[in-house]
Write a protein that holds these residues in place. Structure first.
Motif, short mmCIF file in Angstrom:
data_model
loop_
_atom_site.label_atom_id
_atom_site.label_comp_id
_atom_site.label_asym_id
_atom_site.label_seq_id
_atom_site.Cartn_x
_atom_site.Cartn_y
_atom_site.Cartn_z
N GLU A 1 0.84 -1.20 0.00
CA GLU A 1 0.00 0.00 0.00
C GLU A 1 0.88 1.25 0.00
N TYR A 2 1.95 1.23 0.81
CA TYR A 2 2.87 2.36 0.86
C TYR A 2 3.55 2.57 -0.49
N LEU A 3 3.99 1.46 -1.11
CA LEU A 3 4.66 1.57 -2.40
C LEU A 3 3.72 2.11 -3.48
N VAL A 4 2.47 1.72 -3.45
CA VAL A 4 1.50 2.20 -4.43
C VAL A 4 1.30 3.70 -4.27
N THR A 5 1.34 4.19 -3.03
CA THR A 5 1.13 5.62 -2.81
C THR A 5 2.33 6.45 -3.26
N LEU A 6 3.49 5.83 -3.44
CA LEU A 6 4.66 6.57 -3.93
C LEU A 6 4.51 6.97 -5.39
N GLY A 7 3.79 6.17 -6.16
CA GLY A 7 3.50 6.50 -7.55
C GLY A 7 4.74 6.71 -8.40
N THR A 8 4.93 7.93 -8.85
CA THR A 8 6.02 8.27 -9.76
C THR A 8 7.38 7.94 -9.16
N TRP A 9 7.52 8.12 -7.86
CA TRP A 9 8.81 7.87 -7.21
C TRP A 9 9.23 6.41 -7.33
N ASN A 10 8.29 5.49 -7.33
CA ASN A 10 8.64 4.07 -7.53
C ASN A 10 9.42 3.88 -8.81
N TRP A 11 8.91 4.48 -9.86
CA TRP A 11 9.52 4.30 -11.17
C TRP A 11 10.84 5.05 -11.29
N LEU A 12 10.95 6.20 -10.64
CA LEU A 12 12.24 6.92 -10.66
C LEU A 12 13.30 6.16 -9.87
N ILE A 13 12.90 5.57 -8.75
CA ILE A 13 13.84 4.75 -7.97
C ILE A 13 14.24 3.51 -8.77
N ALA A 14 13.26 2.89 -9.41
CA ALA A 14 13.56 1.71 -10.24
C ALA A 14 14.50 2.08 -11.38
N ALA A 15 14.27 3.24 -11.99
CA ALA A 15 15.15 3.69 -13.08
C ALA A 15 16.57 3.89 -12.57
N ALA A 16 16.71 4.53 -11.43
CA ALA A 16 18.05 4.77 -10.86
C ALA A 16 18.74 3.46 -10.52
N VAL A 17 18.00 2.52 -9.94
CA VAL A 17 18.58 1.22 -9.58
C VAL A 17 19.01 0.46 -10.83
N LEU A 18 18.16 0.44 -11.85
CA LEU A 18 18.49 -0.29 -13.08
C LEU A 18 19.68 0.32 -13.81
N PRO B 1 27.96 -4.43 -16.52
CA PRO B 1 27.78 -3.92 -17.88
C PRO B 1 27.33 -5.02 -18.84
N GLY B 2 26.52 -4.65 -19.77
CA GLY B 2 26.02 -5.59 -20.76
C GLY B 2 25.01 -4.93 -21.66
N VAL B 3 24.76 -3.66 -21.45
CA VAL B 3 23.84 -2.85 -22.23
C VAL B 3 22.44 -3.46 -22.25
N HIS B 4 21.98 -3.90 -21.09
CA HIS B 4 20.61 -4.38 -20.97
C HIS B 4 19.83 -3.59 -19.93
N PHE B 5 20.41 -3.45 -18.75
CA PHE B 5 19.71 -2.77 -17.67
C PHE B 5 19.40 -1.32 -17.99
N VAL B 6 20.27 -0.69 -18.77
CA VAL B 6 20.06 0.73 -19.07
C VAL B 6 18.73 0.94 -19.82
N TRP B 7 18.36 0.01 -20.67
CA TRP B 7 17.12 0.17 -21.44
C TRP B 7 15.90 -0.08 -20.56
N PHE B 8 16.02 -0.98 -19.60
CA PHE B 8 14.94 -1.17 -18.63
C PHE B 8 14.82 0.07 -17.75
N GLY B 9 15.98 0.65 -17.39
CA GLY B 9 15.97 1.89 -16.61
C GLY B 9 15.34 3.03 -17.39
N PHE B 10 15.63 3.09 -18.67
CA PHE B 10 15.03 4.09 -19.55
C PHE B 10 13.52 3.90 -19.61
#
Length: 160
Positions: A6-23, A31-40
């Protein structure tokens, strides 16, 4: 556990920005030029969610729909990069045999180092000895390189 979700759902946009930063961070570690596209794709999902929230339509993208958008953007980015990469790899070059070392010897006359018997032998090219396949030829005979088969030179008996 439902409280965490429930807490994660309320973060909304921040979830995806955190996921992008982590990826994207994972791309620097693994390195392998895969995670960057998932982060994108995660960053684009965050931007879409932010835009819809700013327009008052943030509730239109529930978590399952956000995940579908992320997956679709991930697949689209992978296909886009793959098609760009293959077209760049096939680009014309002024040295077409650059990565096929044996191709530079095509047309050259070389000397048989170990007799070619039953279609297999070895030839001397400059200061190296290469595997050869072609017509039988005795040691010391001159042959012409007509092609390359992997790391083996394809030769024919010289007409001279």
């Amino acid at each position: 556990m439902p409280a965490v979700l429930e807490y994660l759902v309320t973060l909304g946009t921040w979830n995806w920005l955190i996921a992008a930063a982590v990826l994207i961070g994972l791309e620097t570690i693994i390195p392998g030029v895969h995670f960057v596209w998932f982060g994108f794709a995660a960053a684009l999902t965050a931007a879409l969610l932010y835009l819809l929230s700013a327009l008052g339509l943030g509730d239109a993208l529930s978590l399952p729909i956000q995940l579908l958008v992320f997956v679709a953007l991930s697949v689209a980015s992978l296909f886009a990069v793959r098609s760009f990469g293959t077209s760049a790899a096939k680009a014309a070059t002024d040295t077409p045999g650059l990565n096929v070392r044996g191709a530079q010897y095509i047309g050259r006359e070389v000397v048989v180092e170990h007799a070619i018997v039953n279609g297999r032998g070895r030839v001397r090219v400059d200061d190296g000895v290469w595997g050869a396949q072609g017509e039988d030829a005795p040691h010391g005979a001159k042959v012409v390189v007509t092609g390359v088969n992997g790391t083996v030179l394809v030769v024919e008996n010289s007409t001279e």
